[in-house]
Design a protein around this motif. Structure first.
Motif, PDB file in Angstrom:
ATOM      1  N   PHE A  24      28.339  31.768  34.386  1.00 43.32           N
ATOM      2  CA  PHE A  24      29.565  32.492  34.707  1.00 43.32           C
ATOM      3  C   PHE A  24      30.555  32.365  33.554  1.00 43.32           C
ATOM      4  O   PHE A  24      31.147  33.365  33.119  1.00 43.32           O
ATOM      5  N   HIS A  60      32.829  38.729  27.722  1.00 44.09           N
ATOM      6  CA  HIS A  60      33.583  39.935  28.050  1.00 44.09           C
ATOM      7  C   HIS A  60      35.096  39.715  28.090  1.00 44.09           C
ATOM      8  O   HIS A  60      35.831  40.537  28.648  1.00 44.09           O
ATOM      9  N   GLN A 110      37.558  42.501  27.436  1.00 45.34           N
ATOM     10  CA  GLN A 110      37.601  43.636  28.364  1.00 45.34           C
ATOM     11  C   GLN A 110      38.113  43.258  29.745  1.00 45.34           C
ATOM     12  O   GLN A 110      38.798  44.047  30.402  1.00 45.34           O
ATOM     13  N   LEU A 111      37.730  42.073  30.222  1.00 44.29           N
ATOM     14  CA  LEU A 111      38.088  41.696  31.587  1.00 44.29           C
ATOM     15  C   LEU A 111      39.600  41.667  31.770  1.00 44.29           C
ATOM     16  O   LEU A 111      40.339  41.260  30.873  1.00 44.29           O
ATOM     17  N   LEU A 112      40.023  42.087  32.954  1.00 50.58           N
ATOM     18  CA  LEU A 112      41.425  41.913  33.328  1.00 50.58           C
ATOM     19  C   LEU A 112      41.645  40.442  33.658  1.00 50.58           C
ATOM     20  O   LEU A 112      40.717  39.745  34.068  1.00 50.58           O
ATOM     21  N   PRO A 113      42.884  39.959  33.523  1.00 50.64           N
ATOM     22  CA  PRO A 113      43.125  38.546  33.841  1.00 50.64           C
ATOM     23  C   PRO A 113      43.125  38.311  35.352  1.00 50.64           C
ATOM     24  O   PRO A 113      43.386  39.234  36.131  1.00 50.64           O
ATOM     25  N   ALA A 114      42.835  37.085  35.745  1.00 54.19           N
ATOM     26  CA  ALA A 114      42.987  36.708  37.144  1.00 54.19           C
ATOM     27  C   ALA A 114      44.449  36.911  37.540  1.00 54.19           C
ATOM     28  O   ALA A 114      45.352  36.719  36.713  1.00 54.19           O
ATOM     29  N   ASP A 115      44.684  37.325  38.789  1.00 59.62           N
ATOM     30  CA  ASP A 115      46.057  37.682  39.176  1.00 59.62           C
ATOM     31  C   ASP A 115      46.602  36.800  40.284  1.00 59.62           C
ATOM     32  O   ASP A 115      47.638  37.106  40.872  1.00 59.62           O
ATOM     33  N   GLY A 116      45.903  35.714  40.589  1.00 59.49           N
ATOM     34  CA  GLY A 116      46.434  34.758  41.564  1.00 59.49           C
ATOM     35  C   GLY A 116      46.339  35.210  42.999  1.00 59.49           C
ATOM     36  O   GLY A 116      46.805  34.524  43.910  1.00 59.49           O
ATOM     37  N   GLU A 117      45.687  36.321  43.219  1.00 60.40           N
ATOM     38  CA  GLU A 117      45.643  36.867  44.571  1.00 60.40           C
ATOM     39  C   GLU A 117      44.491  36.289  45.389  1.00 60.40           C
ATOM     40  O   GLU A 117      44.567  36.206  46.606  1.00 60.40           O
ATOM     41  N   GLY A 118      43.443  35.934  44.742  1.00 56.97           N
ATOM     42  CA  GLY A 118      42.287  35.432  45.457  1.00 56.97           C
ATOM     43  C   GLY A 118      41.044  35.599  44.619  1.00 56.97           C
ATOM     44  O   GLY A 118      41.099  36.086  43.507  1.00 56.97           O
ATOM     45  N   GLU A 166      39.814  33.512  41.951  1.00 57.16           N
ATOM     46  CA  GLU A 166      40.392  32.176  41.793  1.00 57.16           C
ATOM     47  C   GLU A 166      39.416  31.098  42.278  1.00 57.16           C
ATOM     48  O   GLU A 166      38.888  31.190  43.389  1.00 57.16           O
ATOM     49  N   LEU A 187      28.642  36.668  40.795  1.00 57.71           N
ATOM     50  CA  LEU A 187      27.797  36.847  39.615  1.00 57.71           C
ATOM     51  C   LEU A 187      26.440  36.227  39.902  1.00 57.71           C
ATOM     52  O   LEU A 187      26.343  35.084  40.364  1.00 57.71           O
TER      53      LEU A 187
END
Lengths: 68, 123
Positions: free
Chosen positions: A50, A57, A60-68, B54, B84
């Motif tokens: 992982f 990537h 390209q990946l969007l950042p984690a947004d703290g939502e879950g 998260e 994944l």
């Protein structure tokens, strides 16, 4: 819920959703991730895999947004 | 299961999980889910729309090893959480749960709570 594996005319992994007084069992497909991956013919990525995917990537990946 | 275009990741949907989630969905949600799945199976998941989940969420969920897409893209009210995975062809995103990101009541599980339960159930 108890887990059962069927083999025969119908096979796969199920859970016992209900056990009736006459002994009838009501089954539902097992929805645990491990069982799902087995049905798909895959296996879970390791932590290292992982992290390697995220690293590969990362542009390209969007950042984690703290939502879950 | 799909092949994937450049910049996209292969995805796979387990029919048992998917149909369980759509049974819970409103007609609008089911329609959005169906459109998303068709596009994902056609082209793969666009990596530039994926976010890591998260490891330890504020809501108590633990979704290490998972990524998510919002439905519809880019910021719709629903989400698909993927685990994944890998198979003989390489890396794969296995759809783990579809549902609302922010349910209107606590009685309804969010897509994150649903994914968490499935990820941590023993089977």
């Amino acid at each position: 819920m108890p887990h059962v594996t069927l083999a025969g005319d119908r096979d796969g992994e199920y859970v016992i959703r209900e056990e009736r007084p006459d002994g009838t069992l009501v089954l539902a497909p097992e929805t645990a991730a491990q069982a799902s991956l087995r049905r798909l013919g895959g296996r879970a990525a390791t932590r290292e895999e992982f992290d390697a995917f995220v690293t590969e990537h990362r542009e390209q990946l969007l950042p984690a947004d703290g939502e879950g | 299961m799909t092949s994937a275009r450049p910049g996209h990741a292969r995805v796979a949907f387990d029919e048992h999980l998917w149909s369980e989630d759509l049974q819970r969905a409103t007609p609008e949600a089911a329609q959005a889910a169906g459109r998303a799945r068709r596009e994902l199976e056609r082209a793969g998941a666009p990596i530039d729309q994926l976010r890591p989940c998260e490891d330890q969420g504020r809501d108590g969920t633990r979704l290490a090893g998972c990524l998510k897409l919002y439905v519809p893209l880019p910021a719709g009210p629903w989400g698909i959480v993927f685990q994944l995975a890998g198979d003989e062809h390489g890396a794969l995103l296995a759809a783990l749960a579809f549902g609302l990101r922010h349910p209107p009541t606590r009685r309804r599980s969010s897509v994150y709570q649903l994914a968490h339960r499935r990820l941590h159930s023993k089977a």
